[in-house]
Write a protein that holds these residues in place. Structure first.
Motif, PDB file in Angstrom:
ATOM      1  N   ALA A  79      46.783 164.384  29.016  1.00  0.00           N
ATOM      2  CA  ALA A  79      46.192 164.704  30.318  1.00  0.00           C
ATOM      3  C   ALA A  79      44.706 164.366  30.334  1.00  0.00           C
ATOM      4  O   ALA A  79      44.182 163.841  31.321  1.00  0.00           O
ATOM      5  N   GLY A  80      44.018 164.653  29.235  1.00  0.00           N
ATOM      6  CA  GLY A  80      42.597 164.319  29.153  1.00  0.00           C
ATOM      7  C   GLY A  80      42.351 162.832  29.221  1.00  0.00           C
ATOM      8  O   GLY A  80      41.434 162.360  29.910  1.00  0.00           O
ATOM      9  N   LEU A  81      43.180 162.069  28.514  1.00  0.00           N
ATOM     10  CA  LEU A  81      43.024 160.613  28.542  1.00  0.00           C
ATOM     11  C   LEU A  81      43.353 160.048  29.926  1.00  0.00           C
ATOM     12  O   LEU A  81      42.642 159.171  30.435  1.00  0.00           O
ATOM     13  N   THR A  82      44.413 160.552  30.542  1.00  0.00           N
ATOM     14  CA  THR A  82      44.772 160.093  31.879  1.00  0.00           C
ATOM     15  C   THR A  82      43.673 160.419  32.877  1.00  0.00           C
ATOM     16  O   THR A  82      43.325 159.600  33.736  1.00  0.00           O
ATOM     17  N   MET A  83      43.103 161.622  32.759  1.00  0.00           N
ATOM     18  CA  MET A  83      42.018 162.001  33.664  1.00  0.00           C
ATOM     19  C   MET A  83      40.790 161.118  33.439  1.00  0.00           C
ATOM     20  O   MET A  83      40.116 160.734  34.396  1.00  0.00           O
ATOM     21  N   LEU A  84      40.507 160.790  32.182  1.00  0.00           N
ATOM     22  CA  LEU A  84      39.400 159.883  31.885  1.00  0.00           C
ATOM     23  C   LEU A  84      39.609 158.539  32.562  1.00  0.00           C
ATOM     24  O   LEU A  84      38.694 158.009  33.200  1.00  0.00           O
ATOM     25  N   TYR A  85      40.819 157.990  32.448  1.00  0.00           N
ATOM     26  CA  TYR A  85      41.100 156.690  33.054  1.00  0.00           C
ATOM     27  C   TYR A  85      40.999 156.756  34.577  1.00  0.00           C
ATOM     28  O   TYR A  85      40.452 155.851  35.210  1.00  0.00           O
ATOM     29  N   LEU A  86      41.528 157.831  35.171  1.00  0.00           N
ATOM     30  CA  LEU A  86      41.463 157.968  36.630  1.00  0.00           C
ATOM     31  C   LEU A  86      40.020 158.108  37.117  1.00  0.00           C
ATOM     32  O   LEU A  86      39.616 157.462  38.090  1.00  0.00           O
ATOM     33  N   CYS A  87      39.244 158.946  36.440  1.00  0.00           N
ATOM     34  CA  CYS A  87      37.837 159.136  36.840  1.00  0.00           C
ATOM     35  C   CYS A  87      37.037 157.852  36.661  1.00  0.00           C
ATOM     36  O   CYS A  87      36.192 157.518  37.499  1.00  0.00           O
ATOM     37  N   MET A  88      37.309 157.126  35.591  1.00  0.00           N
ATOM     38  CA  MET A  88      36.605 155.874  35.369  1.00  0.00           C
ATOM     39  C   MET A  88      36.970 154.857  36.451  1.00  0.00           C
ATOM     40  O   MET A  88      36.097 154.172  36.984  1.00  0.00           O
ATOM     41  N   GLY A  89      38.241 154.772  36.789  1.00  0.00           N
ATOM     42  CA  GLY A  89      38.667 153.854  37.845  1.00  0.00           C
ATOM     43  C   GLY A  89      38.080 154.222  39.194  1.00  0.00           C
ATOM     44  O   GLY A  89      37.607 153.351  39.937  1.00  0.00           O
ATOM     45  N   ILE A  90      38.081 155.513  39.500  1.00  0.00           N
ATOM     46  CA  ILE A  90      37.518 155.969  40.774  1.00  0.00           C
ATOM     47  C   ILE A  90      36.025 155.666  40.835  1.00  0.00           C
ATOM     48  O   ILE A  90      35.505 155.220  41.868  1.00  0.00           O
ATOM     49  N   SER A  91      35.319 155.873  39.728  1.00  0.00           N
ATOM     50  CA  SER A  91      33.871 155.610  39.739  1.00  0.00           C
ATOM     51  C   SER A  91      33.571 154.116  39.848  1.00  0.00           C
ATOM     52  O   SER A  91      32.617 153.726  40.535  1.00  0.00           O
ATOM     53  N   VAL A  92      34.382 153.270  39.224  1.00  0.00           N
ATOM     54  CA  VAL A  92      34.165 151.824  39.350  1.00  0.00           C
ATOM     55  C   VAL A  92      34.394 151.385  40.787  1.00  0.00           C
ATOM     56  O   VAL A  92      33.610 150.604  41.353  1.00  0.00           O
ATOM     57  N   VAL A  93      35.457 151.889  41.412  1.00  0.00           N
ATOM     58  CA  VAL A  93      35.734 151.560  42.812  1.00  0.00           C
ATOM     59  C   VAL A  93      34.599 152.063  43.708  1.00  0.00           C
ATOM     60  O   VAL A  93      34.166 151.355  44.633  1.00  0.00           O
ATOM     61  N   ALA A  94      34.078 153.250  43.440  1.00  0.00           N
ATOM     62  CA  ALA A  94      32.980 153.793  44.241  1.00  0.00           C
ATOM     63  C   ALA A  94      31.711 152.958  44.088  1.00  0.00           C
ATOM     64  O   ALA A  94      30.987 152.732  45.067  1.00  0.00           O
ATOM     65  N   ILE A  95      31.435 152.487  42.874  1.00  0.00           N
ATOM     66  CA  ILE A  95      30.259 151.649  42.653  1.00  0.00           C
ATOM     67  C   ILE A  95      30.401 150.324  43.399  1.00  0.00           C
ATOM     68  O   ILE A  95      29.460 149.859  44.052  1.00  0.00           O
ATOM     69  N   ILE A  96      31.564 149.711  43.302  1.00  0.00           N
ATOM     70  CA  ILE A  96      31.786 148.442  44.001  1.00  0.00           C
ATOM     71  C   ILE A  96      31.679 148.628  45.503  1.00  0.00           C
ATOM     72  O   ILE A  96      31.036 147.835  46.201  1.00  0.00           O
ATOM     73  N   TYR A  97      32.284 149.699  46.031  1.00  0.00           N
ATOM     74  CA  TYR A  97      32.208 149.974  47.465  1.00  0.00           C
ATOM     75  C   TYR A  97      30.759 150.203  47.896  1.00  0.00           C
ATOM     76  O   TYR A  97      30.324 149.695  48.953  1.00  0.00           O
ATOM     77  N   SER A  98      30.006 150.938  47.098  1.00  0.00           N
ATOM     78  CA  SER A  98      28.613 151.212  47.448  1.00  0.00           C
ATOM     79  C   SER A  98      27.788 149.934  47.495  1.00  0.00           C
ATOM     80  O   SER A  98      26.988 149.733  48.424  1.00  0.00           O
TER      81      SER A  98
END
Length: 105
Positions: A79-98
């Motif tokens: 669960a920790g690893l999955t959450m890490l991957y999800l948070c990292m993906g969400i932050s990359v998408v947010a940076i690109i969108y910004s």
């Protein structure tokens, strides 16, 4: 000599943790409206962890069992690893969108 340094480090770490927890609570007491955004963010992280926990597997190999890893700890690690991957993906998408939205303006 090393013992004294460790005790000083432990004390300073406790002071830093108390300040990191206490100061936002003091500021939230002054302006409760700002607390709403923080609670929404914490709630989103809890939901994200629940989704990650649901998606993670609990399989344990014999090598892991020898090291003392149980099914529940394997599920938490997954669960920790999955959450890490999800948070990292969400932050990359947010940076690109910004960056794209700034470039368009």
């Amino acid at each position: 000599m090393i013992d004294i340094g460790l005790y000083i480090t432990y004390f300073l770490f406790a002071v830093a943790v108390a300040a990191a927890v206490g100061m936002p609570l003091v500021n939230a007491g002054k302006s409760p409206g700002s607390m709403k955004k923080s609670l929404i963010a914490v709630g989103a992280l809890v939901v994200l962890f629940a989704v990650s926990y649901g998606l993670s597997g609990s399989g344990v190999t014999p090598e892991q069992a020898v090291k003392g890893i149980t099914e529940s700890s394997s599920k938490l690690i997954g669960a920790g690893l999955t959450m890490l991957y999800l948070c990292m993906g969400i932050s990359v998408v947010a940076i690109i969108y910004s960056e794209i939205s700034k470039a368009i303006k």
